[in-house]
Design a protein around this motif. Structure first.
Motif, PDB file in Angstrom:
ATOM      1  N   UNK A 168       0.544   9.198   0.022  1.00 35.19           N
ATOM      2  CA  UNK A 168      -0.664   8.741  -0.660  1.00 35.19           C
ATOM      3  C   UNK A 168      -1.143   9.913  -1.500  1.00 35.19           C
ATOM      4  N   UNK A 169      -0.795   9.919  -2.774  1.00 38.03           N
ATOM      5  CA  UNK A 169      -1.055  11.073  -3.633  1.00 38.03           C
ATOM      6  C   UNK A 169      -2.537  11.188  -3.974  1.00 38.03           C
ATOM      7  N   UNK A 170      -3.030  12.426  -3.935  1.00 36.24           N
ATOM      8  CA  UNK A 170      -4.390  12.711  -4.381  1.00 36.24           C
ATOM      9  C   UNK A 170      -4.308  13.115  -5.846  1.00 36.24           C
ATOM     10  N   UNK A 171      -4.784  12.248  -6.716  1.00 33.32           N
ATOM     11  CA  UNK A 171      -4.733  12.471  -8.153  1.00 33.32           C
ATOM     12  C   UNK A 171      -6.149  12.439  -8.729  1.00 33.32           C
ATOM     13  N   UNK A 172      -6.351  12.999  -9.929  1.00 32.24           N
ATOM     14  CA  UNK A 172      -7.692  13.004 -10.517  1.00 32.24           C
ATOM     15  C   UNK A 172      -8.300  11.608 -10.566  1.00 32.24           C
ATOM     16  N   UNK A 173      -9.541  11.498 -10.084  1.00 31.44           N
ATOM     17  CA  UNK A 173     -10.264  10.242 -10.137  1.00 31.44           C
ATOM     18  C   UNK A 173     -10.074   9.338  -8.945  1.00 31.44           C
ATOM     19  N   UNK A 174      -9.148   9.676  -8.037  1.00 28.44           N
ATOM     20  CA  UNK A 174      -8.902   8.805  -6.890  1.00 28.44           C
ATOM     21  C   UNK A 174     -10.063   8.900  -5.897  1.00 28.44           C
ATOM     22  N   UNK A 175     -10.375   7.796  -5.248  1.00 29.00           N
ATOM     23  CA  UNK A 175     -11.383   7.778  -4.187  1.00 29.00           C
ATOM     24  C   UNK A 175     -10.672   8.257  -2.920  1.00 29.00           C
ATOM     25  N   UNK A 176     -10.829   9.540  -2.607  1.00 28.55           N
ATOM     26  CA  UNK A 176     -10.056  10.145  -1.529  1.00 28.55           C
ATOM     27  C   UNK A 176     -10.445   9.568  -0.173  1.00 28.55           C
ATOM     28  N   UNK A 177     -11.709   9.213  -0.005  1.00 27.05           N
ATOM     29  CA  UNK A 177     -12.147   8.647   1.269  1.00 27.05           C
ATOM     30  C   UNK A 177     -11.428   7.328   1.529  1.00 27.05           C
ATOM     31  N   UNK A 178     -11.374   6.453   0.542  1.00 31.47           N
ATOM     32  CA  UNK A 178     -10.684   5.186   0.700  1.00 31.47           C
ATOM     33  C   UNK A 178      -9.174   5.397   0.862  1.00 31.47           C
ATOM     34  N   UNK A 179      -8.647   6.401   0.152  1.00 33.38           N
ATOM     35  CA  UNK A 179      -7.224   6.712   0.265  1.00 33.38           C
ATOM     36  C   UNK A 179      -6.888   7.120   1.689  1.00 33.38           C
ATOM     37  N   UNK A 180      -7.741   7.935   2.271  1.00 32.17           N
ATOM     38  CA  UNK A 180      -7.504   8.388   3.640  1.00 32.17           C
ATOM     39  C   UNK A 180      -7.604   7.230   4.639  1.00 32.17           C
ATOM     40  N   UNK A 181      -8.572   6.363   4.437  1.00 36.19           N
ATOM     41  CA  UNK A 181      -8.704   5.209   5.323  1.00 36.19           C
ATOM     42  C   UNK A 181      -7.447   4.329   5.264  1.00 36.19           C
ATOM     43  N   UNK A 182      -6.921   4.128   4.055  1.00 33.73           N
ATOM     44  CA  UNK A 182      -5.701   3.326   3.898  1.00 33.73           C
ATOM     45  C   UNK A 182      -4.520   4.015   4.590  1.00 33.73           C
ATOM     46  N   UNK A 183      -4.421   5.344   4.433  1.00 32.17           N
ATOM     47  CA  UNK A 183      -3.325   6.087   5.042  1.00 32.17           C
ATOM     48  C   UNK A 183      -3.418   6.054   6.561  1.00 32.17           C
ATOM     49  N   UNK A 184      -4.633   6.199   7.103  1.00 31.43           N
ATOM     50  CA  UNK A 184      -4.809   6.178   8.558  1.00 31.43           C
ATOM     51  C   UNK A 184      -4.478   4.797   9.133  1.00 31.43           C
ATOM     52  N   UNK A 185      -4.867   3.742   8.404  1.00 30.35           N
ATOM     53  CA  UNK A 185      -4.547   2.389   8.869  1.00 30.35           C
ATOM     54  C   UNK A 185      -3.043   2.172   8.896  1.00 30.35           C
ATOM     55  N   UNK A 186      -2.348   2.649   7.857  1.00 33.57           N
ATOM     56  CA  UNK A 186      -0.900   2.495   7.822  1.00 33.57           C
ATOM     57  C   UNK A 186      -0.240   3.319   8.923  1.00 33.57           C
ATOM     58  N   UNK A 187      -0.765   4.501   9.184  1.00 30.71           N
ATOM     59  CA  UNK A 187      -0.217   5.345  10.244  1.00 30.71           C
ATOM     60  C   UNK A 187      -0.231   4.607  11.581  1.00 30.71           C
ATOM     61  N   UNK A 188      -1.368   4.014  11.913  1.00 31.75           N
ATOM     62  CA  UNK A 188      -1.485   3.267  13.169  1.00 31.75           C
ATOM     63  C   UNK A 188      -0.504   2.092  13.182  1.00 31.75           C
TER      64      UNK A 188
END
Length: 317
Positions: A168-188
Motif C-alpha cells: 500500500x504505497x504512500x504517495x503525495x495526497x493519499x489519505x494515509x489513515x484510510x490507507x492504513x485501515x485498509x492495509x490492517x483489514x487485509x492483514x487480518x
C-alpha cells in the motif's frame, strides 16, 4: 536474487529491462533522521496529510496550518502534498540545520532548498554538529557477546527468504489513515485465510501498488542486501513463516508480507562477526542518541503543522 524489478517498493533488486519507478533518495543525514523519527513515532497512528492536530507535541504546541513550519521556516510549499512521515523527515532535518546555525557551524545566510533539500554546506555542518553532540562509547565485549547470543541469525552468512507482499504505497495526497485501515483489514483477512495462498495472490493483484502484484505479490528469494534497510530489519533474522502478524513499514509505504520459506544460511562464530556486531550496536546507540537529541530540539522549537515527539529536559531515556 529476485524482486519486483523496480526497487521502488522496499525490495531493492532491479531488472534493467524494466523502467525504474521513482524511489526515495535520502542523504545519509536524512536517512538517519528518518530512522530516528520512525523509531520515535512507531506507536503513533499515521494521520492524513497535513491534517491539523490540536494539542500535539512540538515546542509550544502545534498550530493548524496549510504549510508546516519549524521556527517559522516553511517545510513545504502551499501546493505540495506530503505524507506525515515525509513531513517529519523534513522537520527533523530543518531542526538539525537550525541547530548547526545556532552552534556557529553554518552561516545564518544559509536557507533550505527546494522540496526539503539542504545545501552541501548545511549537510557538512550537520555532520559536524552530530559528531560533537552525540558522544558515544564503543560497545563492550560483554555487550557484543550478549547480542550475538540473543540474535544468532542476525549475521548469518547467506540468509535468504522467499517472500510475497502487498504494498500500500504512500504517495503525495493519499489519505494515509484510510490507507492504513485498509492495509490492517487485509492483514487480518490474509492471516485467517487457509487456501494455500490463493487469496493472497488475488489480494496482491487487486490492491498492491508493486508490479509484483501481477504475479501474486511474489518477490522470489531475497537477501537483506536486496531490500530497503527498514524492510529487511522486519523480515530477516527471525524464524516466522507465513503472513507476518504486523504491517511492515518502509519509506515506500505499508506492506502485508508473507514469508513463504526461509534459508537461515550458515551461522557465524562470535569471532567472525565481532566487528559487525560492534558496528550494529554503535549504529543503534547513535540512532537512539539522535532521536533523543531531536526530541530536545523539538521541545525548544515552535513546530507548526507536523507532529513531533518533544522533550523539554535533557534527561531523556
Amino acid at each position: 536474487m529476485s524482486g519486483c524489478g523496480t526497487g521502488s517498493c522496499g525490495c531493492g533488486s532491479t531488472d534493467s529491462g524494466v523502467a525504474a519507478a521513482p524511489a526515495s533518495t535520502l542523504t545519509p543525514t536524512q536517512a538517519a533522521a528518518y530512522e530516528a523519527l520512525v523509531a520515535t513515532m512507531d506507536d503513533v497512528p499515521l494521520q492524513a496529510t497535513l491534517a491539523p492536530k490540536a494539542g500535539a507535541m512540538g515546542g509550544r504546541g502545534l498550530v493548524a496550518a496549510e504549510v508546516a513550519r519549524v521556527n517559522g521556516v516553511a517545510l513545504n510549499a502551499p501546493h505540495e502534498s506530503l505524507d506525515e512521515e515525509a513531513l517529519r523527515q523534513r522537520a527533523c532535518t530543518e531542526l538539525l540545520r537550525q541547530a548547526a546555525q545556532q552552534a556557529g557551524l553554518l552561516p545564518a545566510s544559509d536557507v533550505p532548498g527546494v522540496e526539503g533539500a539542504i545545501s552541501v554546506q548545511a549537510s557538512d555542518a550537520i555532520e559536524q554538529l552530530l559528531e560533537r553532540e552525540l558522544d558515544l562509547p564503543d560497545p563492550s565485549e560483554e555487550a557484543c557477546r550478549r547480542y550475538h547470543e540473543a540474535h544468532p541469525a542476525a549475521h548469518a552468512q547467506g540468509e535468504r527468504a522467499q517472500l510475497r507482499h502487498v504494498l500500500f504505497a504512500v504517495t503525495p495526497g493519499v489519505d494515509v489513515k484510510q490507507l492504513r485501515l485498509r492495509a490492517e483489514a487485509l492483514l487480518i483477512e490474509l492471516r485467517c485465510a487457509d487456501d494455500g495462498g490463493a487469496q493472497f495472490a488475488k489480494a496482491a493483484a487487486q490492491w498492491s501498488n508493486c508490479p509484483s502484484g501481477q504475479q501474486g505479490g511474489d518477490l522470489g528469494w531475497l537477501t537483506r542486501a536486496d531490500c530497503a534497510p527498514e524492510f529487511a530489519r522486519e523480515v530477516f533474522g527471525g524464524a516466522e513463516i507465513g503472513v507476518l502478524a504486523r504491517l511492515v513499514h518502509s519509506r515506500f509505504g505499508l506492506h502485508v508480507v508473507e514469508v513463504v520459506a526461509r534459508d537461515p544460511g550458515q551461522q557465524s562464530s562470535f569471532e567472525e562477526v565481532r566487528q559487525a556486531i560492534a558496528l550494529t550496536l554503535r549504529q543503534q546507540a547513535w540512532v537512539n542518541a539522535l532521536r533523543q537529541y531531536l526530541q530536545l530540539l523539538a521541545g525548544a522549537a515552535v513546530v507548526e503543522g507536523v507532529a513531533l515527539d518533544a522533550a523539554d529536559t535533557p534527561l531523556v531515556q
